[in-house]
Design a protein around this motif. Structure first.
Motif, short mmCIF file in Angstrom:
data_model
loop_
_atom_site.label_atom_id
_atom_site.label_comp_id
_atom_site.label_asym_id
_atom_site.label_seq_id
_atom_site.Cartn_x
_atom_site.Cartn_y
_atom_site.Cartn_z
N ILE A 1 0.78 -1.09 0.08
CA ILE A 1 0.03 -0.02 0.04
C ILE A 1 1.06 1.21 -0.20
N SER A 2 0.72 2.11 -0.85
CA SER A 2 1.30 3.47 -0.80
C SER A 2 0.47 4.33 0.19
N PHE A 3 1.34 4.76 1.18
CA PHE A 3 0.75 5.42 2.50
C PHE A 3 0.68 6.88 2.29
N SER A 4 -0.46 7.68 2.66
CA SER A 4 -0.57 9.18 2.45
C SER A 4 0.05 9.94 3.57
N LEU A 5 -0.11 9.06 4.54
CA LEU A 5 0.29 10.06 6.00
C LEU A 5 1.89 9.82 6.37
N ALA A 6 2.84 9.24 5.65
CA ALA A 6 4.20 9.08 5.95
C ALA A 6 4.76 8.68 4.37
N PRO A 7 6.10 8.81 4.33
CA PRO A 7 6.54 8.66 3.15
C PRO A 7 7.05 7.16 2.91
N GLU A 8 5.89 6.20 3.05
CA GLU A 8 6.42 4.96 3.13
C GLU A 8 5.54 3.95 2.53
N PHE A 9 6.03 2.83 1.98
CA PHE A 9 5.12 1.89 1.63
C PHE A 9 4.69 1.06 2.82
N ARG A 10 3.71 0.35 2.93
CA ARG A 10 3.01 -0.44 4.10
C ARG A 10 2.81 -1.62 3.42
N PHE A 11 2.94 -2.83 4.15
CA PHE A 11 2.94 -3.96 3.87
C PHE A 11 2.06 -4.98 4.86
N VAL A 12 0.76 -5.68 4.39
CA VAL A 12 -0.03 -6.08 5.41
C VAL A 12 -0.47 -7.18 4.79
N LEU A 13 -0.28 -8.37 5.81
CA LEU A 13 -0.70 -9.88 5.54
C LEU A 13 -2.10 -9.74 6.34
N THR A 14 -2.92 -10.38 5.63
CA THR A 14 -4.38 -10.16 6.20
C THR A 14 -5.20 -11.63 6.14
N GLY A 15 -5.87 -12.09 7.10
CA GLY A 15 -6.81 -13.16 6.79
C GLY A 15 -8.08 -12.51 6.50
N ILE A 16 -9.08 -13.34 6.19
CA ILE A 16 -10.46 -12.90 5.88
C ILE A 16 -11.03 -12.19 6.98
N GLU A 17 -10.56 -12.17 8.19
CA GLU A 17 -11.34 -11.66 9.28
C GLU A 17 -10.32 -10.80 10.12
N LYS A 18 -9.05 -11.10 10.07
CA LYS A 18 -8.14 -9.99 10.65
C LYS A 18 -6.85 -9.84 10.03
N VAL A 19 -5.96 -8.72 10.49
CA VAL A 19 -4.68 -8.51 10.01
C VAL A 19 -3.81 -9.42 10.85
N ILE A 20 -3.05 -10.22 10.29
CA ILE A 20 -2.32 -10.85 10.74
C ILE A 20 -0.61 -10.32 11.18
N GLU A 21 -0.21 -9.58 10.34
CA GLU A 21 1.06 -8.75 10.40
C GLU A 21 1.17 -7.66 9.60
N THR A 22 1.68 -6.60 10.09
CA THR A 22 1.93 -5.32 9.14
C THR A 22 3.48 -4.71 9.47
N ALA A 23 4.08 -4.07 8.45
CA ALA A 23 5.14 -3.49 8.43
C ALA A 23 5.35 -2.52 7.50
N GLY A 24 6.32 -1.79 7.49
CA GLY A 24 6.44 -0.63 6.49
C GLY A 24 7.94 -0.38 6.48
#
Length: 188
Positions: free
Chosen positions: A95-118
């Motif tokens: 994901i290109s993130f508008s609030l900070a100069p970074e790309f965000r990476f999100v691993l998600t299951g159908i019902e929840k976020v498993i892990e996120t990083a940037g």
């Protein structure tokens, strides 16, 4: 005028109009697929499906995806650059993130976020420059490389069967999105 001359004139005018149109609309992007983003209606936003006919299957050891992307100067840069779906149950999002100069990476299951990083500063001062992205999926983790910066997500997909890969807009069941950043993609 003969039919041949009319065809030649029509042919030349057609290619001339294409050349002029591309110079007016895209002076700074010389190659790649340029995505229509937030400045357009949701139905007009660009999406690229790498597997329109059926999902991909990779070896049990994993797979890699490489591409280059470039951001355009527009008011909203938030959106899904890339979305990789496994078994219609898990999604890995870049994901290109508008609030900070970074790309965000999100691993998600159908019902929840498993892990996120940037990767901090992965978008800092690189507008209109090609950014090399490399994603490597294995059984233990997902390794992310943005130019010379690296990040690791310590989880991964359960298996590498039934993989779908999207850029920008997609209408996939549980993981639908029309949030498209102003990007150009090439060399996938």
């Amino acid at each position: 005028m003969s039919k041949q001359i009319q065809y030649i004139i029509a042919f030349c005018l057609f290619f001339y109009s294409i050349a002029i149109h591309s110079q007016i609309n895209d002076q700074s992007f010389h190659s790649g697929l340029t995505f229509t983003a937030h400045t357009k209606n949701q139905n007009e936003r660009t999406g690229l499906n790498l597997n329109p006919d059926k999902p991909m299957t990779f070896s049990k050891d994993g797979f890699s995806l490489e591409f280059e992307t470039k951001l355009r100067a527009e008011p909203h840069v938030y959106g899904y650059v890339c979305r990789i779906i496994s078994d219609d149950s898990y999604s890995f999002d870049m994901i290109s993130f508008s609030l900070a100069p970074e790309f965000r990476f999100v691993l998600t299951g159908i019902e929840k976020v498993i892990e996120t990083a940037g990767i901090r500063d992965s978008l800092d001062n690189i507008e209109d420059e090609w950014i090399k992205v490399r994603l490597h999926f294995n059984k233990k983790n997902i390794k992310i490389h943005i130019n010379d910066k690296e990040q690791v997500i310590n989880n991964s997909f359960k298996n590498f069967n039934n993989i779908k890969i999207y850029f920008g807009h997609n209408k996939d069941g549980h993981f639908y999105t029309n949030d498209v950043p102003p990007i150009t993609i090439r060399n996938i």
